[in-house]
Design a protein around this motif. Sequence first.
Motif, PDB file in Angstrom:
ATOM      1  N   LEU A  92     -13.578  22.573  24.267  1.00 19.80           N
ATOM      2  CA  LEU A  92     -13.633  24.007  23.973  1.00 19.80           C
ATOM      3  C   LEU A  92     -14.811  24.652  24.704  1.00 19.80           C
ATOM      4  O   LEU A  92     -14.675  25.727  25.303  1.00 19.80           O
ATOM      5  CB  LEU A  92     -13.772  24.220  22.461  1.00 19.80           C
TER       6      LEU A  92
ATOM      7  N   ASP B   6     -14.393  27.479  27.640  1.00 16.55           N
ATOM      8  CA  ASP B   6     -15.021  28.792  27.514  1.00 16.55           C
ATOM      9  C   ASP B   6     -15.943  29.085  28.700  1.00 16.55           C
ATOM     10  O   ASP B   6     -15.965  30.204  29.219  1.00 16.55           O
ATOM     11  CB  ASP B   6     -15.798  28.884  26.197  1.00 16.55           C
TER      12      ASP B   6
ATOM     13  N   GLN C   5      -5.669  36.375  29.971  1.00 13.88           N
ATOM     14  CA  GLN C   5      -4.692  36.229  28.895  1.00 13.88           C
ATOM     15  C   GLN C   5      -3.296  35.971  29.475  1.00 13.88           C
ATOM     16  O   GLN C   5      -2.593  35.059  29.036  1.00 13.88           O
ATOM     17  CB  GLN C   5      -4.685  37.502  28.046  1.00 13.88           C
TER      18      GLN C   5
ATOM     19  N   TYR D 183      -3.237  32.480  26.432  1.00 15.13           N
ATOM     20  CA  TYR D 183      -4.044  32.595  25.227  1.00 15.13           C
ATOM     21  C   TYR D 183      -3.942  33.996  24.663  1.00 15.13           C
ATOM     22  O   TYR D 183      -3.676  34.959  25.378  1.00 15.13           O
ATOM     23  CB  TYR D 183      -5.521  32.278  25.514  1.00 15.13           C
ATOM     24  N   SER D 184      -4.219  34.106  23.385  1.00 16.73           N
ATOM     25  CA  SER D 184      -4.192  35.420  22.746  1.00 16.73           C
ATOM     26  C   SER D 184      -5.389  36.253  23.192  1.00 16.73           C
ATOM     27  O   SER D 184      -6.385  35.721  23.712  1.00 16.73           O
ATOM     28  CB  SER D 184      -4.227  35.270  21.224  1.00 16.73           C
TER      29      SER D 184
ATOM     30  N   GLU E 144      -7.486  37.622  21.269  1.00 14.82           N
ATOM     31  CA  GLU E 144      -8.636  37.227  20.451  1.00 14.82           C
ATOM     32  C   GLU E 144      -9.278  35.957  20.991  1.00 14.82           C
ATOM     33  O   GLU E 144     -10.511  35.839  21.025  1.00 14.82           O
ATOM     34  CB  GLU E 144      -8.221  37.041  18.985  1.00 14.82           C
ATOM     35  N   THR E 145      -8.492  34.999  21.453  1.00 14.45           N
ATOM     36  CA  THR E 145      -9.038  33.760  22.012  1.00 14.45           C
ATOM     37  C   THR E 145      -9.865  34.060  23.256  1.00 14.45           C
ATOM     38  O   THR E 145     -10.967  33.523  23.425  1.00 14.45           O
ATOM     39  CB  THR E 145      -7.903  32.772  22.337  1.00 14.45           C
TER      40      THR E 145
ATOM     41  N   GLN F 162     -13.138  35.741  22.252  1.00 15.86           N
ATOM     42  CA  GLN F 162     -14.102  34.791  21.698  1.00 15.86           C
ATOM     43  C   GLN F 162     -14.658  33.861  22.781  1.00 15.86           C
ATOM     44  O   GLN F 162     -15.812  33.453  22.716  1.00 15.86           O
ATOM     45  CB  GLN F 162     -13.465  33.974  20.581  1.00 15.86           C
ATOM     46  N   ALA F 163     -13.839  33.529  23.775  1.00 16.52           N
ATOM     47  CA  ALA F 163     -14.321  32.670  24.866  1.00 16.52           C
ATOM     48  C   ALA F 163     -15.359  33.397  25.709  1.00 16.52           C
ATOM     49  O   ALA F 163     -16.350  32.813  26.137  1.00 16.52           O
ATOM     50  CB  ALA F 163     -13.143  32.235  25.742  1.00 16.52           C
TER      51      ALA F 163
ATOM     52  N   ARG G 202     -17.185  34.341  18.408  1.00 17.47           N
ATOM     53  CA  ARG G 202     -16.581  33.143  17.824  1.00 17.47           C
ATOM     54  C   ARG G 202     -17.422  32.648  16.654  1.00 17.47           C
ATOM     55  O   ARG G 202     -16.902  32.306  15.602  1.00 17.47           O
ATOM     56  CB  ARG G 202     -16.425  32.033  18.857  1.00 17.47           C
TER      57      ARG G 202
ATOM     58  N   THR H 201     -16.914  34.926  13.728  1.00 15.66           N
ATOM     59  CA  THR H 201     -15.571  34.740  13.175  1.00 15.66           C
ATOM     60  C   THR H 201     -15.507  33.462  12.360  1.00 15.66           C
ATOM     61  O   THR H 201     -14.971  33.442  11.248  1.00 15.66           O
ATOM     62  CB  THR H 201     -14.523  34.703  14.303  1.00 15.66           C
ATOM     63  N   ASN H 202     -16.067  32.378  12.899  1.00 13.47           N
ATOM     64  CA  ASN H 202     -16.051  31.109  12.180  1.00 13.47           C
ATOM     65  C   ASN H 202     -16.839  31.181  10.886  1.00 13.47           C
ATOM     66  O   ASN H 202     -16.432  30.630   9.868  1.00 13.47           O
ATOM     67  CB  ASN H 202     -16.572  29.978  13.071  1.00 13.47           C
TER      68      ASN H 202
END
Length: 188
Positions: free
Chosen positions: A24, A28, A45, A50-51, A53-54, A57-58, A64, A67-68
């Motif tokens: 990951l 990123d 995207q 990937y979405s 949002e992904t 966050q990357a 990220r 969010t986590n």
Amino acid sequence: MGRFSEDDLRAVVDRYVATRTAALTERDEQLRAFHAAGWRPVDLQRVTGYSRETIRQALRPEIRRATNISRRKTAAQPPADYRPYGDRKPYVVAETLAALNGPTEGMVVLPHHLDWSGHAEYDLSRPARLASMYKVVLTEASDVDDLNTWLDASLLLRLWPSLWLPPELRRRWEAAFPELAATRVNAA
């Protein structure tokens, strides 16, 4: 568990977590390098699948992390004065055990207001079904007549130690009828 130990299983999980985290992080970093080279988030995207949002966050690791953290919020705690439903439910207690003159054998079909499960037929010759019927009647009775109609005093005394009942219901009945509490002591 055969030829594998708990330590073996933990090692598998630990390796997965370590490689997943490293993969990951590498992904990123590469996405950020592409973005720095002029690739727009929408292009990243589109190509990666990937979405949005992904990708977001990357490109921004702080998002990220936030969010986590928000996903790890602890479960909401009930208010300090919260009482479980079983402690608040208005259980009915018989006036006397002698008035409990319900059936002691055969097949019994409880009325819908007591048992709406779809399995309201009870064969009283089967101990598990008998105990189940007593639990249903004790927990769902809306008035003393329900208790007097469907419960039998001698069966109740015999079943009492093994019935799985809400603690508040058990407390109320044993407070009214100490002989019920005595059956639990004698059974132990």
